[in-house]
Design a protein around this motif. Structure first.
Motif, mmCIF file in Angstrom:
data_model
loop_
_atom_site.group_PDB
_atom_site.id
_atom_site.type_symbol
_atom_site.label_atom_id
_atom_site.label_comp_id
_atom_site.label_asym_id
_atom_site.label_seq_id
_atom_site.Cartn_x
_atom_site.Cartn_y
_atom_site.Cartn_z
ATOM 1 N N THR A 7 0.817 -1.221 0.000
ATOM 2 C CA THR A 7 0.000 0.000 0.000
ATOM 3 C C THR A 7 0.851 1.271 0.000
ATOM 4 O O THR A 7 0.334 2.357 -0.188
ATOM 5 C CB THR A 7 -0.949 0.035 1.214
ATOM 6 N N ILE A 8 2.151 1.127 0.210
ATOM 7 C CA ILE A 8 3.067 2.267 0.220
ATOM 8 C C ILE A 8 3.864 2.263 -1.080
ATOM 9 O O ILE A 8 4.472 1.257 -1.429
ATOM 10 C CB ILE A 8 4.046 2.196 1.413
ATOM 11 N N PRO A 43 -3.528 4.232 8.098
ATOM 12 C CA PRO A 43 -2.454 5.186 8.361
ATOM 13 C C PRO A 43 -1.200 4.465 8.862
ATOM 14 O O PRO A 43 -1.291 3.433 9.529
ATOM 15 C CB PRO A 43 -3.018 6.091 9.463
ATOM 16 N N ALA A 44 -0.035 5.018 8.527
ATOM 17 C CA ALA A 44 1.219 4.393 8.942
ATOM 18 C C ALA A 44 2.270 5.465 9.196
ATOM 19 O O ALA A 44 2.298 6.499 8.537
ATOM 20 C CB ALA A 44 1.706 3.424 7.865
ATOM 21 N N LYS A 45 3.138 5.183 10.155
ATOM 22 C CA LYS A 45 4.236 6.080 10.516
ATOM 23 C C LYS A 45 5.549 5.456 10.099
ATOM 24 O O LYS A 45 5.804 4.274 10.386
ATOM 25 C CB LYS A 45 4.236 6.318 12.026
ATOM 26 N N LEU A 75 1.630 9.030 7.713
ATOM 27 C CA LEU A 75 0.894 9.187 6.465
ATOM 28 C C LEU A 75 -0.484 8.548 6.556
ATOM 29 O O LEU A 75 -0.604 7.330 6.709
ATOM 30 C CB LEU A 75 1.668 8.552 5.304
ATOM 31 N N SER A 76 -1.510 9.371 6.467
ATOM 32 C CA SER A 76 -2.867 8.857 6.386
ATOM 33 C C SER A 76 -3.132 8.414 4.960
ATOM 34 O O SER A 76 -2.328 8.655 4.058
ATOM 35 C CB SER A 76 -3.872 9.953 6.787
ATOM 36 N N THR A 104 1.686 0.741 11.923
ATOM 37 C CA THR A 104 0.299 1.196 11.885
ATOM 38 C C THR A 104 -0.114 1.639 13.278
ATOM 39 O O THR A 104 0.589 1.384 14.269
ATOM 40 C CB THR A 104 -0.640 0.072 11.406
ATOM 41 N N GLU A 105 -1.268 2.286 13.361
ATOM 42 C CA GLU A 105 -1.760 2.779 14.657
ATOM 43 C C GLU A 105 -2.043 1.646 15.634
ATOM 44 O O GLU A 105 -2.004 1.843 16.847
ATOM 45 C CB GLU A 105 -3.005 3.639 14.446
#
Length: 126
Positions: A7-8, A43-45, A75-76, A104-105
Motif C-alpha cells: 500500500t506504500i 495510516p502508517a508512521k 501518512l494517512s 500502523t496505529e
C-alpha cells in the motif's frame, strides 16, 4: 488484511551535483528526492530507514537509522511525504537500495522495499 507493504509506493529522482563533486579526488555527490505515498486505507508512521549503497567498484556501505531527514512522517490514506537527501561515492557510478519500516496505529510493523536505483554522473555510462 491486505499486504500493508504493497500500500506504500516509493518514487525516486536522482541528480548528480557536479558543482559539489570533485572527480579528481574521487568525490561524486548525488542528491536523491524520494516521495513516499500511502495508497492504502491504514495510516502508517515511518519508523526507520536502511540503505545499502554500492559504488562502481562493488564496495557496499550500509546506513540505518530512525526516520528520514530527522523526521518520522505519519501518512494517512492518500497522503505523501517528499524529502531530499544525498550520497557521496568514490566512483562516478553506483546504486542504492534498501527499505523503510512503518508502523500502523494498532502496532503492526511492516517493511517496504526500496528497489535499486542508479547513481551516475553524466557521461559515466554509454
Amino acid at each position: 488484511m491486505a499486504n500493508l507493504s504493497s500500500t506504500i509506493s516509493i518514487e525516486v529522482d536522482v541528480n548528480y551535483l557536479a558543482h559539489q563533486s570533485i572527480p579528481e579526488k574521487e568525490h561524486f555527490l548525488f542528491a536523491y528526492t524520494i516521495t513516499i505515498t500511502n495508497n492504502g486505507e491504514v495510516p502508517a508512521k515511518l519508523l526507520t530507514r536502511h540503505w545499502n549503497i554500492t559504488n562502481g567498484n562493488g564496495d557496499v556501505s550500509s546506513v540505518s537509522g530512525p526516520g528520514v531527514v530527522g523526521k518520522q512522517p505519519h501518512l494517512s490514506s492518500g497522503e505523501h511525504f517528499t524529502y531530499t537527501s544525498s550520497a557521496v561515492l568514490e566512483t562516478a557510478v553506483g546504486s542504492m537500495h534498501g527499505h523503510y519500516s512503518f508502523q500502523t496505529e494498532n502496532g503492526n510493523v511492516f517493511d517496504v522495499d526500496i528497489p535499486a536505483f542508479r547513481l551516475a554522473s553524466p557521461n559515466a555510462l554509454h
